[in-house]
Design an enzyme around this catalytic site. Structure first.
Site: not given
Ligand code: ADE
Length: 237
Positions: A87, A114, A152, A167
């Site tokens: 994160p 953690e 993709r 897209d």
């Protein structure tokens, strides 16, 4: 494209190896995915991969030795950078996916608990990536997001080579709405222009729908798009 992942839960990756377009990319030999388990690089009888944090606090930290041995083994056969899922990393987006898709390969490092011992980040990680401002229980799902987004984009994976370029996000705009048969569903009709056969009118309608959606749902994207493109009729605020 050669991707290695380092994870203590290898079977989670069956979600990408077993289904859909990611599986197809592997079956066609366009993507090679190898999974390395730090637990296989432990030396103690309990096969310990975690330890208590120095300085105290909740949770456990992944020990450096199994991770370093595991990473070094992965890198023997995998070119490119080591990407750590955290994160605390740079936010993942379509342009990062496009950049990674151009590489010959890379290694995804995924933590649990953690976190991992910071010395592994210092000595072996080239890039820290976050999939969003949200905290998950581990880096496996974020890693799979990256593998999925990249697969993709690889030549020979998508049926229509234009679909990836057309897209959402690749043009900096959200996608337009899509319809298929029947022409009327629960009293709702397909927009008439799509049945007109007039390809220029259809193209214009889709562009307009993209613009309306982007402006309403993602004003941040819209502002960037409007600022970089001179459309003449584009409303500025
Ligand atoms: N691990 C836990 N949460 C994450 C996130 N948001 N991005 C990448 N890896 C993570």
């Amino acid at each position: 494209m050669k991707i290695s992942t380092v994870s203590i839960f290898p079977s989670m990756f069956e979600a990408v190896t077993g289904y859909g377009m990611t599986r197809l990319a592997i079956d066609r030999g366009i993507l090679a995915l190898k999974i390395f388990n730090p637990r296989d690089f432990t030396l103690d009888r309990n096969r310990t991969v975690d330890g208590r944090p120095y300085g105290g606090g909740p949770g456990m930290v992944m020990k450096p030795e199994p991770l370093s041995r595991c990473l070094d083994e992965a890198r023997k056969t995998t070119p490119g950078p080591v990407v750590f899922m955290t994160p605390q990393g740079t936010l993942f987006n379509q342009s990062m996916a496009e950049g990674l898709a151009r590489l010959d390969g890379f290694t995804l490092l995924t933590g649990r608990y953690e976190g991992i011992d910071e010395r592994i980040v210092e000595s072996r990680v080239d890039l820290e990536v976050s999939i969003g401002d949200v905290v998950l229980t581990g880096g496996e799902i974020p890693s799979m997001m990256i593998i999925d987004a990249i697969s993709r984009l690889l030549p020979g994976v998508l049926g229509n080579s234009e679909s990836a370029e057309q897209d959402s996000f690749s043009q900096g705009m959200l996608d337009y709405p899509h319809y298929t048969r029947p022409e009327i569903f629960e009293g709702r009709a397909v927009p008439g222009v799509l049945l007109s056969g007039n390809h220029e009118k259809i193209r214009m309608w889709r562009m307009e729908q993209s613009r309306i959606r982007t402006r309403k749902r993602r004003p941040d994207l819209f502002a960037r798009w409007a600022g970089t493109e001179d459309t003449g009729d584009c409303p500025h605020h």
